[in-house]
Design a protein around this motif. Structure first.
Motif, mmCIF file in Angstrom:
data_model
loop_
_atom_site.group_PDB
_atom_site.id
_atom_site.type_symbol
_atom_site.label_atom_id
_atom_site.label_comp_id
_atom_site.label_asym_id
_atom_site.label_seq_id
_atom_site.Cartn_x
_atom_site.Cartn_y
_atom_site.Cartn_z
ATOM 1 N N SER A 218 0.819 -1.210 0.000
ATOM 2 C CA SER A 218 0.000 0.000 0.000
ATOM 3 C C SER A 218 0.853 1.261 0.000
ATOM 4 C CB SER A 218 -0.913 0.008 1.225
ATOM 5 O OG SER A 218 -1.506 1.270 1.401
ATOM 6 N N SER A 219 0.645 2.098 -0.982
ATOM 7 C CA SER A 219 1.370 3.372 -1.023
ATOM 8 C C SER A 219 0.860 4.326 0.056
ATOM 9 C CB SER A 219 1.235 4.018 -2.406
ATOM 10 O OG SER A 219 -0.112 4.300 -2.708
ATOM 11 N N ARG A 220 -0.419 4.259 0.384
ATOM 12 C CA ARG A 220 -0.964 5.131 1.439
ATOM 13 C C ARG A 220 -0.373 4.774 2.789
ATOM 14 N NH1 ARG A 220 -6.677 4.518 2.063
ATOM 15 N NH2 ARG A 220 -6.704 6.534 3.092
ATOM 16 N N VAL A 221 -0.266 3.480 3.077
ATOM 17 C CA VAL A 221 0.349 3.051 4.326
ATOM 18 C C VAL A 221 1.831 3.419 4.334
ATOM 19 C CG1 VAL A 221 1.017 1.012 5.666
ATOM 20 C CG2 VAL A 221 -1.315 1.211 4.767
ATOM 21 N N THR A 222 2.490 3.247 3.206
ATOM 22 C CA THR A 222 3.914 3.606 3.096
ATOM 23 C C THR A 222 4.126 5.082 3.390
ATOM 24 O OG1 THR A 222 4.239 1.862 1.452
ATOM 25 C CG2 THR A 222 5.923 3.580 1.586
ATOM 26 N N GLU A 223 3.275 5.933 2.835
ATOM 27 C CA GLU A 223 3.398 7.376 3.090
ATOM 28 C C GLU A 223 3.215 7.684 4.570
ATOM 29 O OE1 GLU A 223 4.468 9.602 1.157
ATOM 30 O OE2 GLU A 223 4.477 8.446 -0.709
ATOM 31 N N ALA A 224 2.281 6.985 5.228
ATOM 32 C CA ALA A 224 2.065 7.216 6.656
ATOM 33 C C ALA A 224 3.282 6.793 7.471
ATOM 34 C CB ALA A 224 0.829 6.463 7.122
ATOM 35 N N LEU A 225 3.909 5.682 7.091
ATOM 36 C CA LEU A 225 5.117 5.229 7.784
ATOM 37 C C LEU A 225 6.263 6.213 7.605
ATOM 38 C CD1 LEU A 225 5.003 1.454 6.768
ATOM 39 C CD2 LEU A 225 4.518 2.382 9.035
ATOM 40 N N LEU A 226 6.448 6.685 6.374
ATOM 41 C CA LEU A 226 7.534 7.626 6.105
ATOM 42 C C LEU A 226 7.302 8.960 6.808
ATOM 43 C CD1 LEU A 226 8.158 6.887 2.326
ATOM 44 C CD2 LEU A 226 9.694 6.376 4.248
ATOM 45 N N ALA A 227 6.065 9.411 6.827
ATOM 46 C CA ALA A 227 5.764 10.670 7.514
ATOM 47 C C ALA A 227 6.075 10.556 9.001
ATOM 48 C CB ALA A 227 4.291 11.034 7.292
ATOM 49 N N ALA A 228 5.724 9.415 9.604
ATOM 50 C CA ALA A 228 6.034 9.207 11.018
ATOM 51 C C ALA A 228 7.550 9.184 11.242
ATOM 52 C CB ALA A 228 5.402 7.901 11.492
ATOM 53 N N ASP A 256 12.016 -1.087 -0.598
ATOM 54 C CA ASP A 256 13.211 -0.332 -1.018
ATOM 55 C C ASP A 256 13.093 1.125 -0.587
ATOM 56 O OD1 ASP A 256 14.475 -2.477 -2.186
ATOM 57 O OD2 ASP A 256 13.834 -2.001 -4.229
ATOM 58 N N ARG A 257 11.931 1.670 -0.786
ATOM 59 C CA ARG A 257 11.739 3.086 -0.464
ATOM 60 C C ARG A 257 11.836 3.321 1.037
ATOM 61 N NH1 ARG A 257 6.335 6.732 -1.389
ATOM 62 N NH2 ARG A 257 7.298 8.740 -0.899
ATOM 63 N N LEU A 258 11.226 2.448 1.838
ATOM 64 C CA LEU A 258 11.301 2.606 3.285
ATOM 65 C C LEU A 258 12.744 2.526 3.770
ATOM 66 C CD1 LEU A 258 8.251 0.390 4.325
ATOM 67 C CD2 LEU A 258 8.434 2.872 4.606
ATOM 68 N N VAL A 259 13.468 1.513 3.313
ATOM 69 C CA VAL A 259 14.863 1.355 3.734
ATOM 70 C C VAL A 259 15.707 2.519 3.231
ATOM 71 C CG1 VAL A 259 16.928 -0.082 3.447
ATOM 72 C CG2 VAL A 259 14.715 -1.144 3.936
ATOM 73 N N GLY A 260 15.423 2.971 2.012
ATOM 74 C CA GLY A 260 16.168 4.089 1.448
ATOM 75 C C GLY A 260 16.063 5.354 2.273
ATOM 76 N N GLU A 261 14.950 5.507 3.002
ATOM 77 C CA GLU A 261 14.781 6.692 3.846
ATOM 78 C C GLU A 261 15.123 6.422 5.307
ATOM 79 O OE1 GLU A 261 11.822 9.521 3.360
ATOM 80 O OE2 GLU A 261 11.310 8.987 1.276
ATOM 81 N N GLY A 262 15.677 5.230 5.576
ATOM 82 C CA GLY A 262 16.173 4.964 6.924
ATOM 83 C C GLY A 262 15.256 4.195 7.841
ATOM 84 N N VAL A 263 14.147 3.649 7.341
ATOM 85 C CA VAL A 263 13.243 2.858 8.179
ATOM 86 C C VAL A 263 13.759 1.423 8.250
ATOM 87 C CG1 VAL A 263 10.915 1.939 8.430
ATOM 88 C CG2 VAL A 263 11.239 4.278 7.605
ATOM 89 N N PRO A 264 14.015 0.883 9.432
ATOM 90 C CA PRO A 264 14.442 -0.522 9.540
ATOM 91 C C PRO A 264 13.319 -1.465 9.109
ATOM 92 C CG PRO A 264 15.021 0.704 11.528
ATOM 93 C CD PRO A 264 14.097 1.581 10.738
ATOM 94 N N VAL A 265 13.603 -2.307 8.143
ATOM 95 C CA VAL A 265 12.639 -3.283 7.625
ATOM 96 C C VAL A 265 13.271 -4.661 7.706
ATOM 97 C CG1 VAL A 265 11.326 -4.070 5.619
ATOM 98 C CG2 VAL A 265 11.579 -1.604 6.065
ATOM 99 N N ARG A 266 12.541 -5.619 8.250
ATOM 100 C CA ARG A 266 13.032 -6.984 8.316
ATOM 101 C C ARG A 266 12.005 -7.941 7.708
ATOM 102 N NH1 ARG A 266 16.936 -7.891 13.552
ATOM 103 N NH2 ARG A 266 18.167 -5.996 13.219
ATOM 104 N N VAL A 267 12.528 -9.068 7.215
ATOM 105 C CA VAL A 267 11.732 -10.056 6.500
ATOM 106 C C VAL A 267 11.931 -11.403 7.166
ATOM 107 C CG1 VAL A 267 11.323 -11.152 4.268
ATOM 108 C CG2 VAL A 267 12.031 -8.752 4.370
ATOM 109 N N VAL A 268 10.833 -12.059 7.538
ATOM 110 C CA VAL A 268 10.912 -13.359 8.206
ATOM 111 C C VAL A 268 11.014 -14.452 7.152
ATOM 112 C CG1 VAL A 268 9.805 -14.959 9.799
ATOM 113 C CG2 VAL A 268 9.523 -12.484 10.111
#
Length: 557
Positions: A218-228, A256-268
């Motif tokens: 979701s791009s809307r959810v992604t934008e909310a995460l990045l804004a936070a 990619d976008r989240l990590v590129g802006e510094g959000v820690p993302v992990r994959v199980v």
């Protein structure tokens, strides 16, 4: 070997900024029947064994011993037919005894006691004795040991009661009790009707925002995460690494976008995963716990396709317990960084979902008398089945499926009907489960007719209100509501990481009961002749390809 059968060995410390502090509430398992210490029996008890680590030479074997206060562990040793292991120091409570303690510390919660001796645990099974001198004070017997699993007692639910039994569990598997709170504020909502509740909840975070999901496109959810993240909130994201059908390219772009802006993302993913799938769908935003039946994608939280249920509980204790679950999963070795996971991987093409539907149900802020947090595989099956066993008037269930006529949840529903409880089950009619659900509905309805049982099973008719059923919920006796990621089949309950809420109270029962009743009747957009988006895609795929090139489809606007 199933890719999820091998559990983790080590805990990877976070290298990114620390998460907000939370405390996991893990209740120790009881000792084996007949071995629990008592005033008359002050001996230690063998309560677990880990014979088959993922290491050459099985380095990292250990035993779990319960030691009463005032008993000196050094007076005891554990032996098989060929050798013994003797603890080197005293300890009490639940203690891990290991010949190679440095290989064990960090992957178990209990204190680790070093031991000397020549005991080697057999992977093929054996009988171990706990001895005081030559006197045997306790035994444990196991058979073929799965790799990286521990033999211990675990909670299980039978037809009439919840009990414990010996079984193999992945090393590091959590054992959470049901978390509970009273008099909580709850925002109840349905999808596709009220997708804004999701993004508005994320947007309210000031300190922590932890998002767990099966998929995230979701791009809307992604934008909310990045804004936070940009306003200084501690944002973390955890998703499944092997969803059915593979990770779509849209998700790869989002991560990619989240990590590129510094959000820690992990994959199980990988050989150290404790569960078959990380299937839970929730977020913790400060003191709010957002729990969903839907995935973080346009078809789900975006409101573009699925009938789903969701709830936001504003309660610090529930939020903290859910955050503890997140932190535990985020920190395990199986949770790989997105950057390391995505190397040399290809991702799957996917078709966008952009349907629109009428808004029938507005979100409502309600008071819940009680809220319980269920987690699978720890306690969700026992929690739901207990709720069904105690139903006295009615049970309304909406599910993708029930795992067949002999599944544990199906049996509980039939048993409720046999007690005179009115049971209605609404199953999905979408193409990929239609045949299975139709066969189950026919079988259960025939059984109800033969036994004159108040049980009716029906496949959903969206009638323009949504495209497909994806909700996983129930309303019991009009006042207890189950909402969350748990599909009602044994695999989901016993092998997946799932999260669900049980909301109790007349107000929440009335709200979700009204949504169920509308879907049961097949109410929809009056006069709507809308063709589901999925069908249009199948019929005009060639046109969509042309359009995709022309306007680069957006998954959410």
């Amino acid at each position: 070997m199933n890719r999820r059968t091998v559990a983790l060995l080590l805990v990877v410390c976070l290298t990114a900024a620390a998460l907000p502090p939370v405390t996991a509430d893990v209740t120790p398992l009881p000792s084996p029947e007949g071995q629990s210490p008592s005033p008359a029996d002050r001996s230690p008890a063998l309560v677990g064994v880990h014979p088959n680590p993922v290491a050459e030479g099985d380095v990292g074997e250990f035993l779990v011993v319960h030691v009463p206060e005032g008993v000196d562990l050094r007076d005891y040793r554990v032996c098989d037919d060929e050798g013994c292991l003797a603890p080197e120091r005293d300890a009490s409570g639940r203690v891990v005894v290991a010949a190679a303690p440095d290989r064990v510390r960090g992957v178990v919660d209990s204190p680790v006691v070093a031991a000397t001796g020549d005991l080697s645990l057999a992977n093929g099974g054996e009988r171990l004795e706990l001895r005081a001198g030559e006197h045997v004070v306790g035994t444990i017997r196991y058979e073929d040991a799965p790799e990286a699993e521990t033999y211990r007692r675990s909670k299980t639910t039978e037809r009439t009661a919840t009990s414990t039994r010996w079984r193999w569990v992945p090393l590091g598997a959590s054992d959470y009790d049901v978390a509970s709170t009273r008099d909580a504020n709850v925002t109840a909502f349905a999808l596709p009707d009220a997708p804004d509740v999701v993004t508005e909840t994320l947007a309210r975070a000031d300190e922590r925002l932890l998002l767990a999901g099966y998929t995230l496109t979701s791009s809307r959810v992604t934008e909310a995460l990045l804004a936070a993240h940009r306003r200084g909130v501690a944002v973390r994201v955890l998703v499944e690494g092997g969803p059915v059908g593979g990770i779509p390219r849209a998700e790869a772009r989002v991560l990619d976008r989240l990590v590129g802006e510094g959000v820690p993302v992990r994959v199980v993913d990988g050989p150290y995963a404790r569960y078959d799938y990380h299937h839970s769908k929730y977020a913790v935003a400060d003191d709010r716990a957002l729990v969903l039946t839907e995935n973080w994608k346009p078809a789900g939280t975006g409101g573009n396709s699925s009938r789903g249920w969701g709830a936001v509980v504003r309660d610090a204790s529930v939020a903290d317990r859910l955050a503890a679950t997140f932190v535990g999963d985020f920190r395990w070795r199986a949770a790989r960084t997105w950057s390391s996971f995505r190397e040399d991987r290809s991702f799957e093409a996917s078709t966008p979902t952009d349907g629109s539907f009428p808004r029938q149900f507005d979100p409502a802020t309600l008071s819940a008398d009680r809220v319980r947090l269920l987690v699978a595989p720890d306690n969700a099956e026992s929690g739901v089945r207990s709720l069904l066993r105690n139903a006295s008037d009615s049970v309304d269930v909406v599910q993708m499926g029930l795992g067949g006529p002999d599944g544990p949840f199906t049996r509980e529903l039939v048993a409720a009907a046999e007690r005179g409880v009115e049971v209605r089950v609404l199953l999905s009619g979408t193409w990929y489960v239609r045949e299975e659900d139709r066969a189950l509905a026919d079988r259960l309805n025939a059984r109800a007719e033969r036994g004159d049982l108040p049980l009716t099973v029906r496949l959903a008719d969206a009638n323009g209100a949504f495209e497909k059923i994806h909700a996983k919920g129930a309303v019991v006796d009009g006042e207890h509501v189950v909402v969350g990621s748990l599909n009602w089949n044994p695999h989901a309950a016993r092998e997946n990481r799932e999260v669900a809420l049980v909301l109790s109270g007349d107000e929440v029962g009335d709200y979700y009961g009204a949504v169920f009743a509308s879907d049961w009747r097949g109410d929809g957009a009056v006069g709507s002749e809308r063709v589901p988006v999925g069908a249009l895609v199948a019929l005009v795929a060639g046109v969509l390809v042309v359009l995709a090139v022309a306007r680069r489809f957006e998954f959410e606007r």
